[in-house]
Design a protein around this motif. Structure first.
Motif, PDB file in Angstrom:
ATOM      1  N   ASP A 123      -6.279  -1.846   9.947  1.00  0.00           N
ATOM      2  CA  ASP A 123      -7.385  -1.233  10.681  1.00  0.00           C
ATOM      3  C   ASP A 123      -8.685  -1.993  10.497  1.00  0.00           C
ATOM      4  OD1 ASP A 123      -6.052   1.303  11.666  1.00  0.00           O
ATOM      5  OD2 ASP A 123      -5.660   1.451   9.512  1.00  0.00           O
ATOM      6  N   MET A 124      -8.785  -2.751   9.427  1.00  0.00           N
ATOM      7  CA  MET A 124     -10.020  -3.496   9.152  1.00  0.00           C
ATOM      8  C   MET A 124      -9.703  -4.657   8.221  1.00  0.00           C
ATOM      9  SD  MET A 124     -13.537  -2.172   7.294  1.00  0.00           S
ATOM     10  CE  MET A 124     -13.990  -1.102   8.654  1.00  0.00           C
ATOM     11  N   VAL A 125     -10.396  -5.775   8.435  1.00  0.00           N
ATOM     12  CA  VAL A 125     -10.300  -6.924   7.535  1.00  0.00           C
ATOM     13  C   VAL A 125     -11.608  -7.036   6.761  1.00  0.00           C
ATOM     14  CG1 VAL A 125     -10.033  -9.418   7.348  1.00  0.00           C
ATOM     15  CG2 VAL A 125      -8.716  -8.151   9.069  1.00  0.00           C
ATOM     16  N   PRO A 129      -0.098   7.564   2.681  1.00  0.00           N
ATOM     17  CA  PRO A 129       0.278   7.977   4.034  1.00  0.00           C
ATOM     18  C   PRO A 129      -0.875   8.641   4.776  1.00  0.00           C
ATOM     19  CG  PRO A 129       1.945   8.640   2.432  1.00  0.00           C
ATOM     20  CD  PRO A 129       0.769   8.158   1.651  1.00  0.00           C
ATOM     21  N   GLY A 130      -1.037   8.271   6.042  1.00  0.00           N
ATOM     22  CA  GLY A 130      -2.077   8.862   6.862  1.00  0.00           C
ATOM     23  C   GLY A 130      -3.451   8.263   6.671  1.00  0.00           C
ATOM     24  N   LYS A 131      -3.604   7.358   5.703  1.00  0.00           N
ATOM     25  CA  LYS A 131      -4.902   6.729   5.448  1.00  0.00           C
ATOM     26  C   LYS A 131      -4.957   5.357   6.132  1.00  0.00           C
ATOM     27  CE  LYS A 131      -6.486  10.011   2.834  1.00  0.00           C
ATOM     28  NZ  LYS A 131      -6.702   9.817   1.388  1.00  0.00           N
ATOM     29  N   PRO A 132      -6.162   4.844   6.395  1.00  0.00           N
ATOM     30  CA  PRO A 132      -6.294   3.520   7.030  1.00  0.00           C
ATOM     31  C   PRO A 132      -5.719   2.411   6.156  1.00  0.00           C
ATOM     32  CG  PRO A 132      -8.373   4.733   7.079  1.00  0.00           C
ATOM     33  CD  PRO A 132      -7.452   5.488   6.165  1.00  0.00           C
ATOM     34  N   VAL A 141      -3.630  -0.945   1.280  1.00  0.00           N
ATOM     35  CA  VAL A 141      -4.300  -2.242   1.153  1.00  0.00           C
ATOM     36  C   VAL A 141      -3.285  -3.375   1.242  1.00  0.00           C
ATOM     37  CG1 VAL A 141      -5.788  -3.703  -0.267  1.00  0.00           C
ATOM     38  CG2 VAL A 141      -6.098  -1.211  -0.292  1.00  0.00           C
ATOM     39  N   ARG A 142      -3.613  -4.346   2.073  1.00  0.00           N
ATOM     40  CA  ARG A 142      -2.877  -5.607   2.118  1.00  0.00           C
ATOM     41  C   ARG A 142      -3.821  -6.707   1.633  1.00  0.00           C
ATOM     42  NH1 ARG A 142       1.605  -4.669   5.708  1.00  0.00           N
ATOM     43  NH2 ARG A 142       1.207  -2.994   7.222  1.00  0.00           N
ATOM     44  N   PHE A 143      -3.252  -7.727   1.007  1.00  0.00           N
ATOM     45  CA  PHE A 143      -4.027  -8.857   0.521  1.00  0.00           C
ATOM     46  C   PHE A 143      -3.499 -10.138   1.158  1.00  0.00           C
ATOM     47  CE2 PHE A 143      -4.000  -5.612  -2.756  1.00  0.00           C
ATOM     48  CZ  PHE A 143      -5.321  -5.573  -3.207  1.00  0.00           C
TER      49      PHE A 143
END
Length: 317
Positions: free
Chosen positions: A174-176, A76-79, A145-147
């Motif tokens: 937030d970033m790829v 929680p709260g992290k990118p 993290v998403r994959f």
């Protein structure tokens, strides 16, 4: 408590054997007869992610080759970072140029040789192993993290834009980070910030309704191969500049700062020539080799065929 570094080291042999089994799957996305193999590779990836401890993993349909999605959203709260990669491969022909069968991996001199070893099965397995090491030693990932691993990158990802649009909330991040990349050398990393896109098309030139004997009709009927050759020759000037109207309209010019940064990267042209097995380089005039391959567009011919395709000769137009 065991560190993630120790975990990776202790399980290195297992990871290597898992990569070998992954590479054995002939997941050639461009050939319809290998569609089941591409799906099998996707199922392998999904199961490997579950075994890594990633809490949510799904094999999702696209209308073409499938996508494997996974997530660990417990920070929680992290990118949120999305890791991208692909498990399909290019075709393997011509087979006679392979030293070993392309889907029978071999390890020689601490290198593994097989189709897909570096593009992209070996690369996309690494973030899964990194996630496993952290999950098994710390119980969590430091970020969300998403994959997203796809099975159609080698054919231009035709269904992926629609899939991304349909699942935009699920893929929000937030970033790829792309796992489909490489290093500058064996000892030097590389940070890629963008890649050239790709647009492919096929040109078909047709002439008479049947094959014509070149000795009887040659000189009276246009040969489609000659026409195709002129079309292809017209695409570039002798200085390497693309002559297609409008080709450069939306190309951003390099700034002095861009060129300075590129020039700062070590580049040994003689070693580059030797590595490629050519005697000279060619490309758009006014740009260095690194500028051409990193920041300028190109137009290439990936294959040409026409007329008789067998050994020997056949006198046809």
């Amino acid at each position: 408590m065991q560190s993630w570094q120790e975990y990776l080291q202790q399980n290195r042999e297992r990871f290597q054997q898992e990569l070998v089994s992954f590479l054995r799957i002939p997941s050639i996305s461009s050939l319809p007869e290998h569609a089941d193999d591409v799906r099998r590779a996707g199922e392998w990836v999904a199961e490997r992610m579950r075994n890594a401890g990633i809490p949510r993993v799904e094999l999702l349909e696209t209308g073409g080759h499938p996508v494997v999605y996974g997530e660990c959203l417990r920070a929680p709260g992290k990118p949120t970072i999305l890791v991208y990669g692909h498990f399909d491969t290019q075709p393997v022909d011509p087979l006679d140029l392979w030293t070993y069968p392309p889907f029978d991996p071999i390890i020689r001199d601490d290198r593994i040789y097989a189709r897909g070893a570096s593009d992209d099965k070996g690369n996309m397995l690494i973030p899964i192993l990194a996630a496993e090491a952290l999950l098994q030693t710390t119980g969590n990932l430091p970020l969300n993290v998403r994959f997203l691993f796809e099975g159609q990158e080698e054919i231009g990802s035709p269904q992926l834009p629609g899939f991304v649009a349909e699942h935009r909330e699920r893929l929000a991040c937030d970033m790829v980070i792309s796992a489909d990349s490489g290093q500058w050398s064996e000892t030097e990393p590389a940070l890629l910030t963008s890649l050239r896109g790709l647009c492919a098309l096929q040109i078909d030139v047709r002439g008479a309704s049947t094959d014509l004997h070149s000795g009887i009709y040659g000189g009276a009927v246009q040969n489609p191969i000659h026409v195709l050759a002129r079309i292809l020759a017209s695409l570039r000037g002798p200085d390497g500049r693309i002559l297609v109207e409008g080709f450069y309209d939306d190309v951003r010019e390099l700034t002095p700062a861009d060129r300075e940064r590129i020039a700062a990267v070590p580049f040994d042209q003689e070693a580059y020539l030797a590595q490629l097995g050519v005697t000279e380089l060619f490309g758009e005039a006014g740009f260095t080799p690194l500028e051409r391959i990193w920041a300028r567009p190109t137009l290439e011919v990936n294959g040409v065929w026409g007329g008789f395709q067998g050994d020997g000769t056949k006198t046809v137009l």
